[in-house]
Design a protein around this motif. Sequence first.
Motif, short mmCIF file in Angstrom:
data_model
loop_
_atom_site.label_atom_id
_atom_site.label_comp_id
_atom_site.label_asym_id
_atom_site.label_seq_id
_atom_site.Cartn_x
_atom_site.Cartn_y
_atom_site.Cartn_z
N PRO A 169 0.80 -1.24 0.00
CA PRO A 169 0.00 0.00 0.00
C PRO A 169 0.83 1.28 0.00
CG PRO A 169 -0.94 -1.60 1.52
CD PRO A 169 0.37 -2.18 1.05
N ALA A 170 1.91 1.32 0.77
CA ALA A 170 2.71 2.55 0.84
C ALA A 170 3.36 2.86 -0.51
CB ALA A 170 3.79 2.40 1.93
N LEU A 171 3.84 1.83 -1.19
CA LEU A 171 4.46 2.03 -2.51
C LEU A 171 3.39 2.39 -3.54
CD1 LEU A 171 6.98 1.94 -4.29
CD2 LEU A 171 6.60 -0.52 -4.59
N ASP A 172 2.25 1.70 -3.49
CA ASP A 172 1.16 2.00 -4.43
C ASP A 172 0.68 3.44 -4.29
OD1 ASP A 172 1.24 -0.54 -5.44
OD2 ASP A 172 -0.47 -1.28 -4.30
N LYS A 173 0.62 3.92 -3.05
CA LYS A 173 0.16 5.30 -2.81
C LYS A 173 1.10 6.30 -3.47
CE LYS A 173 -0.90 8.54 0.95
NZ LYS A 173 -0.93 8.73 2.43
N LEU A 174 2.40 6.09 -3.34
CA LEU A 174 3.38 7.00 -3.93
C LEU A 174 3.32 6.95 -5.47
CD1 LEU A 174 6.37 6.29 -1.55
CD2 LEU A 174 5.21 8.49 -1.81
N LEU A 175 3.09 5.75 -6.01
CA LEU A 175 3.03 5.58 -7.47
C LEU A 175 1.64 5.86 -8.03
CD1 LEU A 175 5.18 2.32 -7.81
CD2 LEU A 175 5.88 4.65 -8.39
N ARG A 176 0.74 6.35 -7.18
CA ARG A 176 -0.63 6.70 -7.58
C ARG A 176 -1.39 5.51 -8.15
NH1 ARG A 176 -0.21 12.85 -10.09
NH2 ARG A 176 1.16 13.69 -8.46
N GLY A 177 -1.30 4.41 -7.44
CA GLY A 177 -2.07 3.23 -7.83
C GLY A 177 -1.25 1.97 -7.99
N GLY A 198 -7.51 -7.85 -6.46
CA GLY A 198 -6.42 -6.93 -6.75
C GLY A 198 -5.47 -7.41 -7.83
N GLY A 199 -5.78 -8.54 -8.45
CA GLY A 199 -4.92 -9.08 -9.50
C GLY A 199 -5.33 -8.66 -10.89
N LEU A 200 -4.76 -9.32 -11.88
CA LEU A 200 -5.07 -9.02 -13.28
C LEU A 200 -5.87 -10.13 -13.95
CD1 LEU A 200 -1.55 -7.67 -14.39
CD2 LEU A 200 -3.58 -6.31 -13.87
N ASP A 201 -6.04 -11.25 -13.23
CA ASP A 201 -6.74 -12.42 -13.78
C ASP A 201 -6.14 -12.81 -15.13
OD1 ASP A 201 -8.51 -14.50 -13.86
OD2 ASP A 201 -10.18 -13.32 -14.63
N ALA A 207 11.36 9.11 -3.21
CA ALA A 207 10.94 8.67 -1.88
C ALA A 207 11.66 7.40 -1.48
CB ALA A 207 9.43 8.46 -1.85
N VAL A 208 11.68 7.14 -0.17
CA VAL A 208 12.37 5.99 0.40
C VAL A 208 11.41 5.21 1.28
CG1 VAL A 208 14.30 5.23 1.83
CG2 VAL A 208 14.55 7.25 0.39
N LEU A 209 11.39 3.89 1.12
CA LEU A 209 10.58 3.02 1.96
C LEU A 209 11.47 1.90 2.51
CD1 LEU A 209 7.48 2.60 -0.39
CD2 LEU A 209 7.48 3.82 1.79
N ASN A 210 11.41 1.68 3.82
CA ASN A 210 12.15 0.57 4.42
C ASN A 210 11.35 -0.72 4.30
OD1 ASN A 210 14.35 2.18 5.31
ND2 ASN A 210 13.17 2.85 7.08
N GLY A 245 5.88 -0.37 8.26
CA GLY A 245 4.94 0.72 8.50
C GLY A 245 4.30 1.18 7.20
N ASN A 246 3.56 2.27 7.27
CA ASN A 246 2.85 2.79 6.09
C ASN A 246 3.36 4.16 5.66
OD1 ASN A 246 1.05 0.59 5.86
ND2 ASN A 246 -0.14 1.41 7.58
N ASP A 247 4.37 4.66 6.35
CA ASP A 247 4.85 6.01 6.03
C ASP A 247 6.08 5.94 5.14
OD1 ASP A 247 2.91 7.15 7.60
OD2 ASP A 247 4.15 7.04 9.42
N SER A 248 6.22 6.92 4.27
CA SER A 248 7.38 7.01 3.40
C SER A 248 8.16 8.27 3.74
CB SER A 248 6.95 7.06 1.92
OG SER A 248 6.24 8.25 1.68
N GLN A 249 9.41 8.26 3.35
CA GLN A 249 10.26 9.42 3.59
C GLN A 249 10.65 10.02 2.25
OE1 GLN A 249 13.97 8.46 5.47
NE2 GLN A 249 14.83 10.51 5.19
N GLU A 250 10.19 11.23 2.01
CA GLU A 250 10.57 11.92 0.78
C GLU A 250 11.89 12.63 1.00
OE1 GLU A 250 7.55 14.34 -0.89
OE2 GLU A 250 5.96 12.85 -0.60
N THR A 251 12.79 12.51 0.03
CA THR A 251 14.14 13.04 0.15
C THR A 251 14.46 13.92 -1.04
OG1 THR A 251 14.77 11.00 1.28
CG2 THR A 251 16.56 12.42 0.51
N LEU A 252 15.08 15.05 -0.79
CA LEU A 252 15.52 15.91 -1.88
C LEU A 252 16.73 15.30 -2.54
CD1 LEU A 252 15.34 18.57 -3.45
CD2 LEU A 252 16.85 19.59 -1.73
#
Length: 362
Positions: A84-92, A128-131, A314-317, A329-336
């Motif tokens: 979910p955290a990665l999908d949210k950042l990638l907008r789906g 949530g799959g593609l069948d 962004a960075v996700l552990n 977790g569900n939080d991401s860290q955005e980095t410049l």
Amino acid sequence: MATRILKRSGVSDEMCERLKRHQIESCKDLLSLTPIEVMHAAGLSYQKTLGLLQSVSKAIAPPITTALEMWKQQSNSCFSTSLPALDKLLRGGLPCGTITEVTGPSGCGKTQMCMMLSVLATMPKSEGGLDSSVIYIDTESAFSAERLVEIAKSRFPNYFNCKERVMQMAGRVLLFRELTCHDVLQRLERLEEDIISTSAGLIILDSVASVVRKEFDTTLPGILMQRSNLLSHEATILKYLAHQFNIPVVLTNQITTHVGGQGSASSAEVDSGFVTAALGNTWSHCVNTRLIVQYVTTQQRQILIAKSPVAPFAVLNYTIQKQGICIDGNDSQETLYRGTDPGLQPIRVRTEFSYNLNRSAD
């Protein structure tokens, strides 16, 4: 696309058979000939030959698409990663119709990610799959059917709670082991027919760099250009297939040392350069989305969104568990990002190992 077979370009079965006797099977084969040569092979008049060439040319010409049409298709143009955290950042999720690359050092979970996505793609859309089936091209003999089943049962226990569903899932992942550049290219050139015949909804190439780096010695004159041409050809085929069938294409890549550049501070850096994605700048522009996986500790790793048309850097552990990739977790860290090319983002590698030196008494 020129490699499309003639039957897929509106040419009649009878004409295809007639041309096949002259080793003319693809649009490229036909359009590479002069009208006179086609006239003799097809047994047509000159005017009908020109009509045939014109119709085939129109069939493979890229269609015109408006921004409005793309916007309307956006809602159905992503494939969820089940993270979910990665999908949210990638907008789906992973964008369909484009190429996504996962790059990083050995052992960081690139193949685990590919198998996880393979399982998900075979599942019903309601889950949530593609069948659909999956075309999985393995160039490193790294694919494990046992691990695929383990991920399926552990990650989606409620769905894969019976043997029949597990067997059905495994039967929809079509594995091709191609261990040379020639074999990989031939497979890609035949992939359009495979997608149609198997109703494939996901293409995976694990890995794009493996065979290329083994067969091309770029220290020799002219070899770098040959390698670049091969990679560009492969990328063109994959982009066409992704766009033509509106499916996601996922590739894995290896790492290399980038010499003479300035990167941000990283444990992987040395005085002469830093570790980054392999295959160079030209290849980095061929992929639409680049995800970098790297080490934090021997157990914990990170996913970096290094390149995306929609997501921030962004960075996700994450860790690798029995069920595959697990985000912490569900939080991401955005980095410049400080640099001119996010494709050259430095990558952390494992620099030390822990060994248990204690022995039990004899």
